[in-house]
Design an enzyme around this catalytic site. Structure first.
Site, PDB file in Angstrom:
ATOM      1  N   GLU A 191       8.037  16.922   9.607  1.00  0.00           N
ATOM      2  CA  GLU A 191       6.781  16.552  10.264  1.00  0.00           C
ATOM      3  C   GLU A 191       6.832  16.994  11.730  1.00  0.00           C
ATOM      4  OE1 GLU A 191       5.021  12.759   9.300  1.00  0.00           O
ATOM      5  OE2 GLU A 191       4.677  12.400  11.425  1.00  0.00           O
ATOM      6  N   ASP A 246      -2.708   5.589  14.762  1.00  0.00           N
ATOM      7  CA  ASP A 246      -2.021   4.620  15.611  1.00  0.00           C
ATOM      8  C   ASP A 246      -3.016   3.942  16.535  1.00  0.00           C
ATOM      9  OD1 ASP A 246       0.725   4.585  15.010  1.00  0.00           O
ATOM     10  OD2 ASP A 246       1.029   6.511  15.990  1.00  0.00           O
TER      11      ASP A 246
HETATM   12  P1  FAD Z   1      -3.931   1.259   7.174  1.00  0.00           P
HETATM   13  O1  FAD Z   1      -3.608   1.397   5.747  1.00  0.00           O
HETATM   14  O2  FAD Z   1      -5.366   1.192   7.558  1.00  0.00           O
HETATM   15  O3  FAD Z   1      -3.153  -0.035   7.700  1.00  0.00           O
HETATM   16  C1  FAD Z   1      -3.255  -0.492   9.048  1.00  0.00           C
HETATM   17  C2  FAD Z   1      -3.312  -2.027   9.075  1.00  0.00           C
HETATM   18  O4  FAD Z   1      -4.523  -2.475   8.456  1.00  0.00           O
HETATM   19  C3  FAD Z   1      -2.179  -2.685   8.261  1.00  0.00           C
HETATM   20  O5  FAD Z   1      -1.856  -3.881   8.904  1.00  0.00           O
HETATM   21  C4  FAD Z   1      -2.819  -2.958   6.908  1.00  0.00           C
HETATM   22  O6  FAD Z   1      -2.226  -4.054   6.257  1.00  0.00           O
HETATM   23  C5  FAD Z   1      -4.264  -3.237   7.283  1.00  0.00           C
HETATM   24  N1  FAD Z   1      -5.219  -2.773   6.254  1.00  0.00           N
HETATM   25  C6  FAD Z   1      -5.114  -1.649   5.493  1.00  0.00           C
HETATM   26  N2  FAD Z   1      -6.207  -1.502   4.716  1.00  0.00           N
HETATM   27  C7  FAD Z   1      -7.010  -2.552   4.994  1.00  0.00           C
HETATM   28  C8  FAD Z   1      -8.285  -2.952   4.528  1.00  0.00           C
HETATM   29  N3  FAD Z   1      -8.942  -2.216   3.602  1.00  0.00           N
HETATM   30  N4  FAD Z   1      -8.836  -4.092   5.041  1.00  0.00           N
HETATM   31  C9  FAD Z   1      -8.166  -4.816   5.984  1.00  0.00           C
HETATM   32  N5  FAD Z   1      -6.949  -4.477   6.461  1.00  0.00           N
HETATM   33  C10 FAD Z   1      -6.379  -3.359   5.983  1.00  0.00           C
HETATM   34  N6  FAD Z   1      -0.760   8.084  13.359  1.00  0.00           N
HETATM   35  C11 FAD Z   1      -1.553   8.969  14.025  1.00  0.00           C
HETATM   36  O7  FAD Z   1      -2.322   8.539  14.902  1.00  0.00           O
HETATM   37  N7  FAD Z   1      -1.524  10.304  13.728  1.00  0.00           N
HETATM   38  C12 FAD Z   1      -0.718  10.829  12.762  1.00  0.00           C
HETATM   39  O8  FAD Z   1      -0.734  12.013  12.519  1.00  0.00           O
HETATM   40  C13 FAD Z   1       0.140   9.923  12.046  1.00  0.00           C
HETATM   41  N8  FAD Z   1       0.958  10.364  11.058  1.00  0.00           N
HETATM   42  C14 FAD Z   1       1.663   9.470  10.302  1.00  0.00           C
HETATM   43  C15 FAD Z   1       2.424   9.930   9.204  1.00  0.00           C
HETATM   44  C16 FAD Z   1       3.101   9.033   8.395  1.00  0.00           C
HETATM   45  C17 FAD Z   1       3.890   9.563   7.225  1.00  0.00           C
HETATM   46  C18 FAD Z   1       3.065   7.640   8.683  1.00  0.00           C
HETATM   47  C19 FAD Z   1       3.803   6.654   7.810  1.00  0.00           C
HETATM   48  C20 FAD Z   1       2.344   7.178   9.780  1.00  0.00           C
HETATM   49  C21 FAD Z   1       1.633   8.077  10.587  1.00  0.00           C
HETATM   50  N9  FAD Z   1       0.849   7.646  11.671  1.00  0.00           N
HETATM   51  C22 FAD Z   1       0.074   8.537  12.375  1.00  0.00           C
HETATM   52  C23 FAD Z   1       0.872   6.243  12.047  1.00  0.00           C
HETATM   53  C24 FAD Z   1      -0.199   5.443  11.307  1.00  0.00           C
HETATM   54  O9  FAD Z   1      -1.482   5.856  11.706  1.00  0.00           O
HETATM   55  C25 FAD Z   1       0.057   3.977  11.694  1.00  0.00           C
HETATM   56  O10 FAD Z   1       1.269   3.566  11.112  1.00  0.00           O
HETATM   57  C26 FAD Z   1      -1.058   3.047  11.346  1.00  0.00           C
HETATM   58  O11 FAD Z   1      -0.785   1.811  11.999  1.00  0.00           O
HETATM   59  C27 FAD Z   1      -1.151   2.806   9.863  1.00  0.00           C
HETATM   60  O12 FAD Z   1      -1.788   3.835   9.203  1.00  0.00           O
HETATM   61  P2  FAD Z   1      -2.308   3.594   7.719  1.00  0.00           P
HETATM   62  O13 FAD Z   1      -3.057   4.775   7.287  1.00  0.00           O
HETATM   63  O14 FAD Z   1      -1.198   3.104   6.859  1.00  0.00           O
HETATM   64  O15 FAD Z   1      -3.306   2.388   8.045  1.00  0.00           O
END
Ligand code: FAD
Length: 290
Positions: free
Chosen positions: A17, A106
């Site tokens: 990555e 994030d």
């Molecule tokens: P979500 O699944 O939306 O989760 C975030 C929070 O909301 C969690 O507490 C979850 O429990 C809660 N939640 C989830 N779905 C719902 C729902 N439907 N209703 C209510 N609550 C909910 N960040 C960047 O900015 N740019 C990047 O390019 C990037 N790349 C990444 C690559 C990987 C492999 C990983 C693991 C993370 C990456 N991140 C990146 C970080 C990521 O954006 C953060 O970890 C973020 O906090 C979680 O993303 P998510 O898509 O899992 O969010």
């Protein structure tokens, strides 16, 4: 090619990555790292998406595909409204990008709230649903947590939303970084027991420095095992910490490969040295194909 296909081939993939550059000062190091690591036979790579620098992600992904002939996936977050998201996805398809990692993104800093631009795109699962629901032919990856997300009350919630991502159309998952393989094994065992069949790729971070470790653990919720923390605390400088991080990551990878993981995904932080050392050790022990 869809990354899910690569992950289902029965041979663990290696992926790196890269972080999209924030400004010109980061470009040279990134270019060097991409060029170096491209020579270490990755099966696929991915490029992060950052607020305000999204164009750079798309440009870099396209360039890696064309220049190095490596499958490159673009990350995409809920940083845009639906029209802009559609414009980006159209662009990806037009340029031959085959995979997108659909994420929420994030928050601006540790402990700060994430503010969605468009209420219809507030979570990773919303973006997965949006990509699938609008008929895009892209392969879709999504993130999942092996430990409690900093904003969640418990791991149960993480599991529920991970399932929602798969039900919404994600065809593989990449975990948040972790330092104790038990968390990953527990997650996969539970997912399989509950009928979630998509590949779950472990995300691994060779520790780059004391400062980076403190930052990423705060942002991700990853815990550091006591023994590892003690060894880190004893180091006088970042070079010592880096070496311990590499050793630890090699052990983690060896155990994960023995358990039959679909791939190893390395968070490189745009540095090549640690990844090269880790792959060298695993290939030297014939745990990975060269
Ligand atoms: P979500 O699944 O939306 O989760 C975030 C929070 O909301 C969690 O507490 C979850 O429990 C809660 N939640 C989830 N779905 C719902 C729902 N439907 N209703 C209510 N609550 C909910 N960040 C960047 O900015 N740019 C990047 O390019 C990037 N790349 C990444 C690559 C990987 C492999 C990983 C693991 C993370 C990456 N991140 C990146 C970080 C990521 O954006 C953060 O970890 C973020 O906090 C979680 O993303 P998510 O898509 O899992 O969010």
């Amino acid at each position: 090619m869809r990354i899910a296909e690569l992950l289902n081939r029965g041979r663990p993939t290696v992926s790196f990555e890269f972080m999209a550059p924030r400004d010109e000062s980061e470009v040279e190091l990134l270019e060097r790292t991409v060029a170096t690591l491209s020579g270490h036979a990755p099966d696929w790579v991915s490029v992060t998406y950052r607020l305000r620098t999204g164009e750079k992600t798309l440009e870099l992904v396209t360039r890696i595909k064309r220049h190095y002939h490596i499958e490159a996936m673009a990350h995409l977050t809920c940083a845009n409204n639906r029209d802009e998201t559609r414009r980006i996805l159209n662009w990806m398809e037009r340029e031959g990008i085959a995979n997108v990692l659909a994420l929420r993104g994030d928050p601006p800093g540790p402990g700060e709230p994430f503010q969605p631009v468009d209420p219809a795109l507030a979570h990773g699962s919303d973006l997965v649903k949006f990509v699938r629901g609008n008929g895009y032919r892209l392969g879709i990856g999504a993130a999942c947590s092996t430990e409690k997300h900093p904003e969640s009350p418990d791991l149960e919630q993480e599991f529920r939303y991970m399932r929602l991502k798969v039900d919404s159309g994600a065809d593989f998952l990449i975990t948040q970084l972790f330092f104790d393989n038990r968390f990953y094994f527990d997650l996969v065992a539970r997912a399989r027991a509950e009928g979630i069949k998509v590949p779950i790729v472990p995300g691994l971070m060779p520790i780059p420095s004391r400062r980076s470790l403190a930052f990423v653990t705060q942002m991700s919720g990853a815990s550091v095992p006591e023994v590892l923390q003690r060894a880190i605390d004893e180091q006088p400088d970042d070079e010592g910490i880096r070496n311990i991080g590499v050793e630890h990551c090699i052990k983690q990878c060896a155990e994960l490969l023995e358990a039959g993981v679909p791939g190893l995904h390395f968070y490189t932080f745009n540095r090549a040295r640690a990844a090269i050392q880790i792959l060298g050790a695993l290939r030297g022990q014939q745990m990975l194909a060269s």
